[in-house]
Write a protein that holds these residues in place. Sequence first.
Motif, PDB file in Angstrom:
ATOM      1  N   ALA A  54      37.927  31.150  27.764  1.00 46.27           N
ATOM      2  CA  ALA A  54      38.685  30.452  28.624  1.00 46.27           C
ATOM      3  C   ALA A  54      38.169  28.939  28.844  1.00 46.27           C
ATOM      4  O   ALA A  54      38.928  27.942  29.118  1.00 46.27           O
ATOM      5  N   GLN A  55      36.734  28.871  28.806  1.00 45.93           N
ATOM      6  CA  GLN A  55      36.312  27.435  29.207  1.00 45.93           C
ATOM      7  C   GLN A  55      36.018  26.670  27.772  1.00 45.93           C
ATOM      8  O   GLN A  55      35.498  25.467  28.085  1.00 45.93           O
ATOM      9  N   ALA A  56      36.384  27.036  27.107  1.00 42.54           N
ATOM     10  CA  ALA A  56      36.257  26.224  25.486  1.00 42.54           C
ATOM     11  C   ALA A  56      36.871  24.791  25.379  1.00 42.54           C
ATOM     12  O   ALA A  56      36.054  23.787  25.071  1.00 42.54           O
ATOM     13  N   ALA A  57      37.924  24.495  26.156  1.00 40.85           N
ATOM     14  CA  ALA A  57      38.249  23.129  26.109  1.00 40.85           C
ATOM     15  C   ALA A  57      37.449  22.478  27.096  1.00 40.85           C
ATOM     16  O   ALA A  57      37.073  21.211  26.882  1.00 40.85           O
ATOM     17  N   HIS A  58      37.009  23.095  28.033  1.00 38.63           N
ATOM     18  CA  HIS A  58      36.261  22.317  28.933  1.00 38.63           C
ATOM     19  C   HIS A  58      34.603  21.954  28.352  1.00 38.63           C
ATOM     20  O   HIS A  58      34.043  20.816  28.573  1.00 38.63           O
ATOM     21  N   THR A  59      34.162  22.928  27.781  1.00 41.77           N
ATOM     22  CA  THR A  59      32.973  23.036  27.028  1.00 41.77           C
ATOM     23  C   THR A  59      32.983  21.716  25.997  1.00 41.77           C
ATOM     24  O   THR A  59      31.898  20.929  26.045  1.00 41.77           O
ATOM     25  N   ALA A  60      34.012  21.788  25.470  1.00 43.64           N
ATOM     26  CA  ALA A  60      34.283  20.714  24.280  1.00 43.64           C
ATOM     27  C   ALA A  60      34.210  19.155  25.158  1.00 43.64           C
ATOM     28  O   ALA A  60      33.700  18.405  24.572  1.00 43.64           O
ATOM     29  N   ALA A  61      34.988  18.949  26.241  1.00 41.47           N
ATOM     30  CA  ALA A  61      34.782  17.801  26.853  1.00 41.47           C
ATOM     31  C   ALA A  61      33.518  17.417  27.325  1.00 41.47           C
ATOM     32  O   ALA A  61      33.021  16.239  27.307  1.00 41.47           O
ATOM     33  N   ARG A  62      32.752  18.454  27.855  1.00 40.93           N
ATOM     34  CA  ARG A  62      31.311  18.261  28.280  1.00 40.93           C
ATOM     35  C   ARG A  62      30.529  17.534  27.230  1.00 40.93           C
ATOM     36  O   ARG A  62      29.651  16.722  27.389  1.00 40.93           O
ATOM     37  N   ARG A  63      30.619  18.347  26.003  1.00 36.44           N
ATOM     38  CA  ARG A  63      29.876  17.894  24.680  1.00 36.44           C
ATOM     39  C   ARG A  63      30.264  16.508  24.573  1.00 36.44           C
ATOM     40  O   ARG A  63      29.287  15.670  23.946  1.00 36.44           O
ATOM     41  N   ALA A  64      31.647  15.979  24.585  1.00 33.96           N
ATOM     42  CA  ALA A  64      32.102  14.829  24.215  1.00 33.96           C
ATOM     43  C   ALA A  64      31.176  13.903  25.246  1.00 33.96           C
ATOM     44  O   ALA A  64      30.961  12.466  24.590  1.00 33.96           O
ATOM     45  N   ALA A  65      31.284  14.004  26.393  1.00 37.81           N
ATOM     46  CA  ALA A  65      30.712  13.212  27.235  1.00 37.81           C
ATOM     47  C   ALA A  65      29.088  13.058  27.237  1.00 37.81           C
ATOM     48  O   ALA A  65      28.488  11.962  27.154  1.00 37.81           O
ATOM     49  N   ASP A 221      35.061  20.633  37.105  1.00 41.55           N
ATOM     50  CA  ASP A 221      36.438  20.982  36.528  1.00 41.55           C
ATOM     51  C   ASP A 221      37.243  21.846  37.093  1.00 41.55           C
ATOM     52  O   ASP A 221      36.666  22.660  37.712  1.00 41.55           O
ATOM     53  N   GLU A 222      38.423  22.000  36.712  1.00 37.66           N
ATOM     54  CA  GLU A 222      39.468  23.003  37.120  1.00 37.66           C
ATOM     55  C   GLU A 222      38.918  24.633  36.865  1.00 37.66           C
ATOM     56  O   GLU A 222      39.017  25.263  37.742  1.00 37.66           O
ATOM     57  N   PHE A 223      38.255  24.876  35.467  1.00 43.09           N
ATOM     58  CA  PHE A 223      37.887  26.026  35.329  1.00 43.09           C
ATOM     59  C   PHE A 223      36.729  26.537  36.235  1.00 43.09           C
ATOM     60  O   PHE A 223      36.585  27.638  36.999  1.00 43.09           O
ATOM     61  N   GLU A 224      35.846  25.510  36.640  1.00 42.84           N
ATOM     62  CA  GLU A 224      34.677  25.689  37.357  1.00 42.84           C
ATOM     63  C   GLU A 224      34.976  26.292  38.659  1.00 42.84           C
ATOM     64  O   GLU A 224      34.547  26.874  39.604  1.00 42.84           O
ATOM     65  N   ILE A 225      36.064  25.225  39.420  1.00 45.05           N
ATOM     66  CA  ILE A 225      36.421  25.682  40.809  1.00 45.05           C
ATOM     67  C   ILE A 225      37.247  26.956  40.819  1.00 45.05           C
ATOM     68  O   ILE A 225      36.784  27.804  41.896  1.00 45.05           O
ATOM     69  N   GLY A 226      37.610  27.242  39.708  1.00 44.31           N
ATOM     70  CA  GLY A 226      38.273  28.708  39.701  1.00 44.31           C
ATOM     71  C   GLY A 226      37.336  29.773  39.715  1.00 44.31           C
ATOM     72  O   GLY A 226      37.467  30.750  40.465  1.00 44.31           O
ATOM     73  N   GLU A 227      36.211  29.509  39.017  1.00 46.64           N
ATOM     74  CA  GLU A 227      35.146  30.573  38.774  1.00 46.64           C
ATOM     75  C   GLU A 227      34.398  30.455  40.260  1.00 46.64           C
ATOM     76  O   GLU A 227      34.003  31.648  40.599  1.00 46.64           O
ATOM     77  N   LEU A 228      34.047  29.263  40.878  1.00 47.84           N
ATOM     78  CA  LEU A 228      33.507  29.472  42.241  1.00 47.84           C
ATOM     79  C   LEU A 228      34.409  30.199  43.291  1.00 47.84           C
ATOM     80  O   LEU A 228      33.890  31.058  44.073  1.00 47.84           O
ATOM     81  N   GLN A 229      35.476  29.958  43.063  1.00 47.95           N
ATOM     82  CA  GLN A 229      36.430  30.799  44.373  1.00 47.95           C
ATOM     83  C   GLN A 229      36.445  32.224  43.833  1.00 47.95           C
ATOM     84  O   GLN A 229      36.257  32.998  44.714  1.00 47.95           O
ATOM     85  N   LYS A 230      36.589  32.560  42.507  1.00 52.68           N
ATOM     86  CA  LYS A 230      36.298  33.873  42.157  1.00 52.68           C
ATOM     87  C   LYS A 230      35.028  34.776  42.543  1.00 52.68           C
ATOM     88  O   LYS A 230      35.016  35.826  43.022  1.00 52.68           O
ATOM     89  N   ALA A 231      33.998  33.931  42.590  1.00 52.21           N
ATOM     90  CA  ALA A 231      32.664  34.316  42.816  1.00 52.21           C
ATOM     91  C   ALA A 231      32.651  34.505  44.409  1.00 52.21           C
ATOM     92  O   ALA A 231      31.964  35.860  44.918  1.00 52.21           O
ATOM     93  N   VAL A 232      33.149  33.638  45.178  1.00 55.26           N
ATOM     94  CA  VAL A 232      33.464  33.792  46.540  1.00 55.26           C
ATOM     95  C   VAL A 232      34.039  35.138  47.002  1.00 55.26           C
ATOM     96  O   VAL A 232      33.715  35.715  47.892  1.00 55.26           O
ATOM     97  N   ASP A 233      35.333  35.049  46.267  1.00 55.50           N
ATOM     98  CA  ASP A 233      36.319  36.126  46.871  1.00 55.50           C
ATOM     99  C   ASP A 233      35.432  37.583  46.666  1.00 55.50           C
ATOM    100  O   ASP A 233      35.487  38.438  47.321  1.00 55.50           O
TER     101      ASP A 233
END
Length: 488
Positions: A54-65, A221-233
Amino acid sequence: MADELTPETPEEEQPKKTHKQRKNGLYPGVSDELAENMRTGWADTELQGLEPIAQAAHTAARRAALSERFPGERLVVPAGRLKTRSNDTEYPFRASTEYAYLTGDQTENGVLVLEPTGETGHTATIYLLPRSDRENGEFWLSGQGELWVGRRHSLAEAEQLLGIPAQDVRELAEALTEAEGPVRAVRGHDAVIESALTDKVTKERDEELRVYLSEARAVKDEFEIGELQKAVDSTVRGFEDVVKVLDKAEATSERYIEGTFFLRARVEGNDVGYGSICAAGSHACTLHWVRNDGDVRSGDLLLLDAGVETHSLYTADVTRTLPINGTYTDIQRKIYDAVYESQEAGIAAVKPGAKFRDFHDASQHVLAEKLVEWGLLEGPVERVLELGLQRRWTLHGTGHMLGMDVHDCAAARTEAYVDGTLEPGMCLTVEPGLYFQADDLTVPEEYRGIGVRIEDDILVTEDGNRNLSAGLPRTSTDVEAWMARLKG
């Protein structure tokens, strides 16, 4: 636990054709006939057509930065290795945060390498252990072989899942030893990789890499916020689980509470994000009480500080202080309501453009006012705060960044963290507390042994903030009503 043929030497360091037996194993060795039998008769289990994680596109952006930040330099980020717990058993593996953040992978021995393509740009390669070799028998003879600890992804499968070219990590150390040019590495996770780079890196340059990766995680990023909400729930449901079994905890100990929450964490997530604090009675005054072996008594308070970690390694961090019998005493309510008022002030100060310290200052101001009002400190409040006198009973800071680490971004520069400015996408805790030690003779006896902390996970938004853990009640009256409903 089976123990017949597992070796003492890690799989990647073993000779290609032999596998060392454990001392005192019941079998003297492997016959040629058995070895040949084990080589054949196995179905092809290679997985085809895998979808990226699920986070593949986000990890690619992190590596680019990351590539843009360190042009022309080789960057090495290890996952880490298994750590021995006792003799030949290991702790459950948890990949380094930096590695998981950049790859989404969580397997031991993995290493991400960014090779510079010139003055700008990098080529990323992830180095992993391939599937256990069936030809030389490591899949059943090695302690980390497939029949002992489970199937690993093949390199081809890993490429499909992670979106990164994959190679055999067993060849990496030698290649790094021979490599030339500037190198930076994340230290502290893989001694073999660090040894291969020992004459190519400096502590100062490596620290710059670690600091960058820490600061890069501040805005989610959007993925991380979703995961944090999942963890909290999941954490909210874990707290509900605990309330429902407080009678059983009274019959046993704090460990019943710890085990109850842990069950929720393992069923819905990867693990707990940190050692759960299940502090009943005066144990609540010990900030990081993780022994969890004390009595749970009706009439006392339970300070429960716990968080579920998701499968992608994002953790919640929530605290509630609950009356074990469901009703606060007058003094417990007085202290609890003061902490709640302090937290309310702190949460209101969380907004884009505010200083990170603002929510801490707002919370501490309320607590100092209460301590002066109660006659425990001599005012004025400004004097108390200037001298830090309230810290005898407040002790800790009012919050911290939250993410893949419970105390996320810890290596960030001070000017970028505690002296920095809040931005949308940052996630932090707001967690004031008051702690009156059982042996504190400076306060009335009725205060002694009472510890209260209220903690929520707050996301900075474009127009203010969002309480990710709002699913748990916070006011004393709401907590009592919630507990009554859960207990039936």
